[in-house]
Enzyme design. Structure first.
Site, mmCIF file in Angstrom:
data_model
loop_
_atom_site.group_PDB
_atom_site.id
_atom_site.type_symbol
_atom_site.label_atom_id
_atom_site.label_comp_id
_atom_site.label_asym_id
_atom_site.label_seq_id
_atom_site.Cartn_x
_atom_site.Cartn_y
_atom_site.Cartn_z
ATOM 1 N N PRO A 101 0.827 -1.217 0.000
ATOM 2 C CG PRO A 101 -0.147 -1.136 2.118
ATOM 3 C CD PRO A 101 0.630 -2.023 1.208
ATOM 4 C CD GLU A 113 0.718 -3.789 10.290
ATOM 5 O OE1 GLU A 113 0.736 -2.656 9.787
ATOM 6 O OE2 GLU A 113 -0.323 -4.434 10.491
ATOM 7 N NE ARG A 116 -7.601 -6.576 -20.216
ATOM 8 C CZ ARG A 116 -7.608 -5.422 -20.898
ATOM 9 N NH1 ARG A 116 -6.664 -4.535 -20.690
ATOM 10 N NH2 ARG A 116 -8.542 -5.172 -21.766
ATOM 11 C CG ASP A 160 -8.786 -1.686 -22.289
ATOM 12 O OD1 ASP A 160 -9.853 -2.092 -22.746
ATOM 13 O OD2 ASP A 160 -7.821 -2.409 -22.012
#
Ligand code: 6GU
Length: 235
Positions: free
Chosen positions: A88, A115, A160, A175
């Site tokens: 994150p 963590e 993809r 896209d």
């Protein structure tokens, strides 16, 4: 392309056998191998984590099992891989990052839990010339319980984009988020029937007038981008 994924929950990566990524694997476009970090634990309890230096909540993943796992993968190949660490606290994993990853010959993804992984692991592999670099990526501004779900997203987004994966060779071009289209979101899409539960397909899409259809789609995409993602470029 080869992708090695290391996790304490290798079963979490089972969906990579399905759908588009599963087919790309069967077609030999991508070779994906999943490894159990616990097999590289060194103590009798197979520990992979410990309390953080300096205090604070949660647990931090030990560097030793990560070093052993990543070195074993490196030994099994000739060319330097890129190490990807989902986090994150990473750089934004956007469509541009997905395109960069899709062009790398060998990616090793280190999925942390708790963590996160002792920071010396990223530092160590970033400083080695038998590795092709370390990239820490976040898939969005929310906190997951571990890197596995992020790895699934990153692998699908990258695979993809490989030649031969999408049925329609053009489908990646328009896209949402592709730079080619100016990064606006895609607008609404419709198929049969022309009326469903009192809701009609916009007449313009049934008109056969392709100039009008293109103009309408562009306007819808811009309106949606303004409303939903004012942070994105919107020509
Ligand atoms: Cl890559 N990992 C975790 N644990 N949480 C996240 C993330 C990654 N990206 C957004 N949230």
């Amino acid at each position: 392309m080869r992708i090695d994924i290391v996790s304490i929950f290798p079963e979490y990566l089972a969906p990579l056998e399905l759908s588009l990524v599963g087919k790309a694997r069967e077609a030999g476009i991508v070779d994906i191998r999943v490894h159990d970090l616990r097999e590289f634990a060194t103590d009798k309890h197979r520990s992979v984590d410990d309390t953080p230096y300096g205090g604070g909540p949660g647990m931090v993943m030990l560097p030793e099992p990560w070093g052993a796992a990543l070195d074993a993968i490196r030994t099994s190949v000739e060319q330097p891989p890129v190490l990807v660490i989902p986090s994150p606290s990473g750089y934004q994993f956007d469509q541009e990052a997905a395109a960069e990853v899709s062009d790398i010959e060998h990616v090793v993804i280190a999925c942390g839990r708790y963590e996160g992984i002792d920071s010396r692991v990223a530092e160590h592999y970033a400083g080695r010339d038998d590795w092709a670099g370390v990239r820490e990526y976040s898939i969005g501004d929310y906190v997951l319980a571990g890197g596995e779900a992020a790895a699934l997203a990153m692998v699908e987004a990258a695979v993809r984009l490989k030649p031969g994966v999408l049925g329609n060779a053009d489908s990646a071009v328009d896209d949402s988020f592709s730079k080619v289209d100016g990064a606006a979101l895609e607008g609404p899409v419709f198929t049969r029937p022309p009326a469903w539960r009192n809701l009609e397909v916009p007449d313009v899409l049934l008109s056969g007038d392709h100039a009008r259809i293109d103009a309408w789609r562009r306007q819808q995409a811009e309106e949606r981008t303004r409303a939903r993602r004012p942070d994105l470029p919107n020509p």
